[in-house]
Scaffold this motif. Structure first.
Motif, PDB file in Angstrom:
ATOM      1  N   ASN A 473       0.854  -1.213   0.040  1.00 49.67           N
ATOM      2  CA  ASN A 473       0.087  -0.091   0.009  1.00 49.67           C
ATOM      3  C   ASN A 473       0.742   1.301  -0.082  1.00 49.67           C
ATOM      4  OD1 ASN A 473      -2.436  -1.393  -0.052  1.00 49.67           O
ATOM      5  ND2 ASN A 473      -2.368  -1.501   2.266  1.00 49.67           N
ATOM      6  N   LEU A 474       2.275   1.189  -0.030  1.00 50.71           N
ATOM      7  CA  LEU A 474       3.028   2.515  -0.074  1.00 50.71           C
ATOM      8  C   LEU A 474       3.064   2.971  -1.308  1.00 50.71           C
ATOM      9  CD1 LEU A 474       6.271   1.039   1.814  1.00 50.71           C
ATOM     10  CD2 LEU A 474       4.298   2.504   2.671  1.00 50.71           C
ATOM     11  N   SER A 475       3.128   4.522  -1.538  1.00 50.85           N
ATOM     12  CA  SER A 475       3.334   5.175  -2.791  1.00 50.85           C
ATOM     13  C   SER A 475       4.759   4.618  -3.194  1.00 50.85           C
ATOM     14  CB  SER A 475       3.167   6.365  -2.373  1.00 50.85           C
ATOM     15  OG  SER A 475       4.461   6.910  -1.708  1.00 50.85           O
ATOM     16  N   GLY A 476       4.917   5.152  -4.508  1.00 50.24           N
ATOM     17  CA  GLY A 476       6.267   4.847  -5.184  1.00 50.24           C
ATOM     18  C   GLY A 476       7.330   5.780  -4.606  1.00 50.24           C
ATOM     19  N   GLY A 477       7.065   6.877  -3.972  1.00 46.96           N
ATOM     20  CA  GLY A 477       8.158   7.376  -3.227  1.00 46.96           C
ATOM     21  C   GLY A 477       8.367   6.834  -2.098  1.00 46.96           C
ATOM     22  N   GLU A 478       7.547   6.261  -1.207  1.00 53.32           N
ATOM     23  CA  GLU A 478       7.587   5.716  -0.206  1.00 53.32           C
ATOM     24  C   GLU A 478       8.357   4.349  -0.187  1.00 53.32           C
ATOM     25  OE1 GLU A 478       3.793   6.846   2.741  1.00 53.32           O
ATOM     26  OE2 GLU A 478       3.500   5.398   1.132  1.00 53.32           O
ATOM     27  N   ARG A 479       7.866   3.724  -1.190  1.00 50.46           N
ATOM     28  CA  ARG A 479       8.701   2.447  -1.558  1.00 50.46           C
ATOM     29  C   ARG A 479      10.224   2.553  -1.803  1.00 50.46           C
ATOM     30  NH1 ARG A 479       3.960   0.985  -4.222  1.00 50.46           N
ATOM     31  NH2 ARG A 479       4.728   1.351  -6.117  1.00 50.46           N
ATOM     32  N   ALA A 480      10.306   3.634  -2.729  1.00 56.04           N
ATOM     33  CA  ALA A 480      11.729   4.048  -3.006  1.00 56.04           C
ATOM     34  C   ALA A 480      12.687   4.470  -1.674  1.00 56.04           C
ATOM     35  CB  ALA A 480      11.807   5.289  -3.868  1.00 56.04           C
ATOM     36  N   ARG A 481      12.015   5.161  -0.623  1.00 56.42           N
ATOM     37  CA  ARG A 481      12.530   5.603   0.530  1.00 56.42           C
ATOM     38  C   ARG A 481      12.955   4.352   1.574  1.00 56.42           C
ATOM     39  NH1 ARG A 481       9.493   8.296   3.590  1.00 56.42           N
ATOM     40  NH2 ARG A 481       7.657   8.919   2.246  1.00 56.42           N
ATOM     41  N   LEU A 482      12.002   3.462   1.349  1.00 49.91           N
ATOM     42  CA  LEU A 482      12.276   1.945   2.081  1.00 49.91           C
ATOM     43  C   LEU A 482      13.175   1.221   1.653  1.00 49.91           C
ATOM     44  CD1 LEU A 482      11.324   0.403   4.311  1.00 49.91           C
ATOM     45  CD2 LEU A 482       9.717  -0.711   2.614  1.00 49.91           C
ATOM     46  N   LEU A 483      13.440   1.240   0.199  1.00 50.06           N
ATOM     47  CA  LEU A 483      14.472   0.487  -0.401  1.00 50.06           C
ATOM     48  C   LEU A 483      15.915   1.138  -0.202  1.00 50.06           C
ATOM     49  CD1 LEU A 483      15.024  -1.886  -2.079  1.00 50.06           C
ATOM     50  CD2 LEU A 483      14.654  -0.613  -4.134  1.00 50.06           C
ATOM     51  N   LEU A 484      15.892   2.482  -0.100  1.00 46.90           N
ATOM     52  CA  LEU A 484      17.063   3.073   0.296  1.00 46.90           C
ATOM     53  C   LEU A 484      17.515   3.075   1.876  1.00 46.90           C
ATOM     54  CD1 LEU A 484      16.348   6.633  -1.536  1.00 46.90           C
ATOM     55  CD2 LEU A 484      18.313   4.915  -2.035  1.00 46.90           C
ATOM     56  N   THR A 485      16.352   2.779   2.760  1.00 48.48           N
ATOM     57  CA  THR A 485      16.934   2.576   4.195  1.00 48.48           C
ATOM     58  C   THR A 485      17.363   1.318   4.068  1.00 48.48           C
ATOM     59  OG1 THR A 485      14.622   3.617   4.654  1.00 48.48           O
ATOM     60  CG2 THR A 485      15.582   2.516   6.285  1.00 48.48           C
ATOM     61  N   LYS A 486      17.117   0.427   3.383  1.00 45.57           N
ATOM     62  CA  LYS A 486      17.596  -1.260   3.585  1.00 45.57           C
ATOM     63  C   LYS A 486      19.105  -1.100   2.960  1.00 45.57           C
ATOM     64  CE  LYS A 486      15.191  -4.740   2.795  1.00 45.57           C
ATOM     65  NZ  LYS A 486      14.274  -5.888   2.272  1.00 45.57           N
ATOM     66  N   LEU A 487      19.308  -0.348   1.818  1.00 52.83           N
ATOM     67  CA  LEU A 487      20.439  -0.123   1.304  1.00 52.83           C
ATOM     68  C   LEU A 487      21.434   0.580   2.120  1.00 52.83           C
ATOM     69  CD1 LEU A 487      22.079  -0.792  -1.470  1.00 52.83           C
ATOM     70  CD2 LEU A 487      21.485   1.593  -2.059  1.00 52.83           C
ATOM     71  N   SER A 488      21.124   1.481   2.982  1.00 50.41           N
ATOM     72  CA  SER A 488      21.997   2.132   3.937  1.00 50.41           C
ATOM     73  C   SER A 488      22.299   1.234   5.166  1.00 50.41           C
ATOM     74  CB  SER A 488      21.268   3.309   4.311  1.00 50.41           C
ATOM     75  OG  SER A 488      20.398   3.162   5.523  1.00 50.41           O
ATOM     76  N   MET A 489      21.499   0.291   5.391  1.00 51.91           N
ATOM     77  CA  MET A 489      21.783  -0.780   6.699  1.00 51.91           C
ATOM     78  C   MET A 489      22.715  -1.608   6.115  1.00 51.91           C
ATOM     79  SD  MET A 489      19.897  -0.064   9.246  1.00 51.91           S
ATOM     80  CE  MET A 489      19.648  -1.584  10.074  1.00 51.91           C
ATOM     81  N   ASN A 490      23.037  -2.019   4.803  1.00 48.85           N
ATOM     82  CA  ASN A 490      23.972  -2.888   4.394  1.00 48.85           C
ATOM     83  C   ASN A 490      25.407  -2.741   4.455  1.00 48.85           C
ATOM     84  OD1 ASN A 490      21.675  -4.498   3.513  1.00 48.85           O
ATOM     85  ND2 ASN A 490      21.651  -4.095   1.818  1.00 48.85           N
ATOM     86  N   LYS A 491      25.775  -1.343   4.506  1.00 49.33           N
ATOM     87  CA  LYS A 491      26.994  -0.990   4.613  1.00 49.33           C
ATOM     88  C   LYS A 491      27.962  -1.395   3.509  1.00 49.33           C
ATOM     89  CE  LYS A 491      26.581  -0.065   9.613  1.00 49.33           C
ATOM     90  NZ  LYS A 491      26.273   1.359   9.178  1.00 49.33           N
ATOM     91  N   ASP A 492      27.349  -1.762   2.545  1.00 46.23           N
ATOM     92  CA  ASP A 492      28.286  -2.116   1.221  1.00 46.23           C
ATOM     93  C   ASP A 492      29.213  -0.937   0.718  1.00 46.23           C
ATOM     94  OD1 ASP A 492      27.111  -4.643   1.122  1.00 46.23           O
ATOM     95  OD2 ASP A 492      25.482  -3.609   0.330  1.00 46.23           O
ATOM     96  N   ASN A 493      30.247  -1.310   0.040  1.00 43.70           N
ATOM     97  CA  ASN A 493      31.315  -0.372  -0.295  1.00 43.70           C
ATOM     98  C   ASN A 493      31.327  -0.102  -1.862  1.00 43.70           C
ATOM     99  OD1 ASN A 493      32.685  -2.683  -1.410  1.00 43.70           O
ATOM    100  ND2 ASN A 493      33.955  -2.819   0.316  1.00 43.70           N
ATOM    101  N   PHE A 494      30.390  -0.929  -2.606  1.00 44.10           N
ATOM    102  CA  PHE A 494      30.016  -0.377  -3.921  1.00 44.10           C
ATOM    103  C   PHE A 494      28.359  -0.481  -4.227  1.00 44.10           C
ATOM    104  CE2 PHE A 494      30.460  -2.581  -8.425  1.00 44.10           C
ATOM    105  CZ  PHE A 494      30.148  -1.348  -8.919  1.00 44.10           C
ATOM    106  N   LEU A 495      28.181   0.548  -4.882  1.00 48.58           N
ATOM    107  CA  LEU A 495      26.681   0.928  -4.705  1.00 48.58           C
ATOM    108  C   LEU A 495      26.305   0.689  -6.381  1.00 48.58           C
ATOM    109  CD1 LEU A 495      25.807   3.595  -2.246  1.00 48.58           C
ATOM    110  CD2 LEU A 495      25.627   1.220  -1.789  1.00 48.58           C
ATOM    111  N   VAL A 496      25.398  -0.068  -6.644  1.00 51.02           N
ATOM    112  CA  VAL A 496      24.861  -0.359  -7.918  1.00 51.02           C
ATOM    113  C   VAL A 496      23.656   0.225  -8.182  1.00 51.02           C
ATOM    114  CG1 VAL A 496      24.693  -1.823  -9.715  1.00 51.02           C
ATOM    115  CG2 VAL A 496      26.601  -2.071  -8.444  1.00 51.02           C
TER     116      VAL A 496
END
Length: 673
Positions: A473-496
């Motif tokens: 039920n999230l909007s496109g912008g909310e899903r984008a922010r949620l995916l970025l949240t998960k990405l920031s938690m991974n602490k990877d050194n190469f972002l694709v």
């Protein structure tokens, strides 16, 4: 989409006056004063004022829901203000393109576009009629009648030339081609086109009508990057005023030099483009906060003095005087906080080696259908590389291939030592629709306390009940922010990252840009947001059917180099014969090469048409001079002079016919492309 003469517009105050005031060398064509708009008694905005000059290029910006489109509709007469007045220059014409609105017509494309030149087309028919009369022996033998017809012809031709009568067909072709419509499309019925195509045609017709003021609401929503770049160039030289709402920041930087920012129901003015506005807004906010804090400290100090000294006989008069000063003080209101925006960082857990990714002669595609080959890339630590290329060439396919989500067709690729990859998928396929926001993150990190998970989500604007919303039920912008949240938690050194700015509002994109600029790792990304690319990219990889090419710079550098390469290639092709290669060429490469050859031929034909139009204008002037001379008594009474002038007229007419034939052939050939 419509164009309107505003003599009788309801949006104009009954006390409308003709605007003759000038700023510099330009007339004020529209002035809005103290505008207020209410819905259900609640003000959307209050006391707004705005001035548009005949050369203004204005961008209207602000948060979604601030009232930008409402204000635009008010200025063009679609709605009326609750309070305030709008004064406009007499006979002002405005071309208005609402957001997501197309051109609705039962006519063909070419018939609809020709309506923009109905007056010119009528004059053209009248000119041909007069030319026939001038050639009529009955009129030729009557000097007085010939002089009368020639005078009418000269006056009409001067007006016709002034209106670009000889170039209107080329103008229609140019604008239609700019929006992706060519001669094969001209007879298509507009009602049968897609919504996006109808929107592009609505904008094309507005440009051809050349109103005094173009009012555009999100004009780049349904056009690709190449068309947007064409539109930018066109609007930069538009001989009229422009008022535009757009979320395309690079577009705004290119076409506007004034900004009105609508925020919290009030409007501020900034002289400069979008980038200047962003910097100046931060500067003004800092000054406002500093002045407020300074005054608050002074007020506190004075109040403490009054409290301590008002009851003491020796100091009561001084305390009373201080109190009077406080009472008269013009108290500065506390600057309003900026709208809520996400705030986050990408922090690698460990460093990678210097070599991050090596790609050698890679071929990518689907089902053994190769889209691009050979792709070569040697990505080093701390590079931020953008991937460019036409739609369908395989940009996302390339990312999925190096991530192991798709099989390569040929070639090799290898990650460097210590590289950990974080992937942002524009399809957001890694999110689970059945989960709520809280558990989408917490399930991946079950050892982190719930309070900390909620705090992290809060930094991405998920708080309160919003963390209980289901992902579905999230909007496109909310899903984008949620995916970025998960990405920031991974602490990877190469972002694709594949189109990470899609669905985000401008403020969130700005936060993302800053986070990525501060990222101490490597980034490989795809984006159509040229402003985002310009700020972030250190390098650009252009992907085509014949593989990859690297440009060491941001988008501005890339665009400049592409223009330079096109000029060099065009010069070489004009001076050197085409050499046929002996080795076989794939169908994809043949199409690519044929397209480049077509672009070269289009440029040559365009130059030829411009030259012929200039030549025809000179011939028309010569013809008019000869015809005028033939009406003089000293010439038409002298058989020798009259015959000589007739010979000259025949030669000029012959040259005119030849030039017109060449122009028509070149125009038809250009339309084929």
């Amino acid at each position: 989409m419509w164009i309107l003469n505003f003599l009788n517009s309801q949006a104009i105050s009954d006390s409308m006056v003709k605007l003759t005031e000038k700023e510099g060398d330009f007339v004020i064509i529209l002035q809005a004063n103290n505008l207020t708009k209410r819905f259900n008694g609640e003000p959307i905005f209050s006391d707004l004022s705005l001035t548009i000059n005949s050369n203004s290029k204005i961008g209207l910006v602000g948060q979604n829901g601030a009232g930008k489109s409402t204000l635009l509709k008010m200025l063009v007469g679609e709605t009326s203000p609750s309070e305030g007045t709008i004064n406009q220059k007499k006979n002002l014409t405005i071309g208005y393109l609402p957001q997501n609105t197309g051109l609705h017509s039962d006519r063909t494309i070419i018939a609809e576009m020709r309506l923009a030149f109905s007056t010119i087309i009528q004059e053209e028919a009248q000119l041909h009629k007069l030319e026939g009369q001038i050639s009529d022996p009955k009129i030729n033998s009557n000097p007085a009648k010939l002089a009368e017809v020639s005078k009418t012809y000269d006056q009409l031709q001067a007006d016709f030339t002034l209106k670009n009568g000889y170039g209107y067909r080329a103008e229609i072709r140019t604008v239609l081609a700019g929006f992706g419509f060519y001669e094969a499309d001209y007879e298509r019925n507009i009602s049968e086109l897609s919504g996006g195509q109808q929107t592009r045609l609505a904008l094309a017709k507005l440009l051809l009508e050349k109103p005094d003021l173009l009012a555009l609401d999100e004009p780049t929503n349904h056009i690709d990057m190449e068309t947007t770049a064409w539109l930018e160039n066109y609007l930069q030289s538009y001989n009229g005023a422009l008022l535009v709402i757009s979320h395309d920041r690079y577009f705004m930087d290119k076409v506007v030099n004034e900004i009105y920012n609508l925020d919290h129901g009030v409007m501020d003015y900034y002289k400069g483009n979008y980038t200047h506005y962003v910097a100046e807004k931060v500067h003004r906010q800092a000054i406002a906060e500093k002045n407020f804090e300074k005054q608050q400290r002074k007020i506190k100090k004075e109040e403490e003095f009054v409290q301590k000294n008002i009851a003491r006989a020796s100091t009561t008069k001084r305390a009373q005087a201080r109190q009077k000063q406080l009472d008269k003080m013009n108290v500065i209101n506390k600057p309003k906080a900026t709208h809520g925006t996400a705030h986050f960082r990408f922090t690698p857990e460990r460093k990678s080696g210097n070599v991050v990714l090596d790609v050698d002669d890679l071929g990518v595609g689907y089902d053994n259908v190769e889209l691009s080959y050979p792709i070569n890339l040697h990505l080093k630590n701390h590079q931020r590389m953008a991937i460019f290329g036409p739609n369908g060439i395989g940009k996302s396919t390339f990312l999925k291939t190096i991530l192991g989500k798709l099989s390569k067709i040929r070639g090799t690729f290898q990650f460097g030592t210590g590289v950990s990859v974080g992937y942002y998928d524009q399809q957001q396929a890694s999110l689970h629709p059945e989960k709520d926001v809280l558990h989408e993150l917490w399930d991946d990190y079950p050892t982190i306390p719930e309070g900390e998970i909620r705090s992290i989500l809060g930094s991405f604007l998920f708080s309160g009940l919003s963390v209980e919303k289901s992902v579905a039920n999230l909007s496109g912008g909310e899903r984008a922010r949620l995916l970025l949240t998960k990405l920031s938690m991974n602490k990877d050194n190469f972002l694709v990252l594949d189109e990470p700015t899609n669905h985000l509002d401008i403020d969130s994109i700005d936060v993302l840009e800053k986070a990525l600029l501060n990222f101490a790792g490597t980034i490989l990304f795809i984006s159509h947001d040229r402003y985002f690319i310009n700020r972030l990219a250190t390098d650009i990889m252009e992907l085509g059917a014949d593989g990859s090419k690297i440009y060491m710079g941001n988008y501005d550098y890339y665009a400049a180099k592409k223009a330079e390469e096109a000029e060099i290639e065009e010069h070489e092709n004009e001076t050197n014969p085409t050499v046929t290669k002996a080795e076989p060429v794939s169908d994809t490469k043949q199409r690519y090469q044929a397209n480049k050859a077509a672009q070269r031929e289009k440029r040559k034909l365009t130059r030829l048409i411009d030259e012929l139009e200039t030549k025809l204008t000179k011939i028309d002037d010569q013809k008019s001079e000869i015809e005028q001379a033939m009406t003089l008594p000293e010439n038409y009474n002298d058989n020798e002079k009259s015959q000589a002038l007739q010979t000259q007229l025949d030669e000029v007419t012959k040259a005119q016919t030849a030039a017109e034939t060449k122009w028509e052939n070149a125009s038809l050939k250009l339309e084929e492309y």
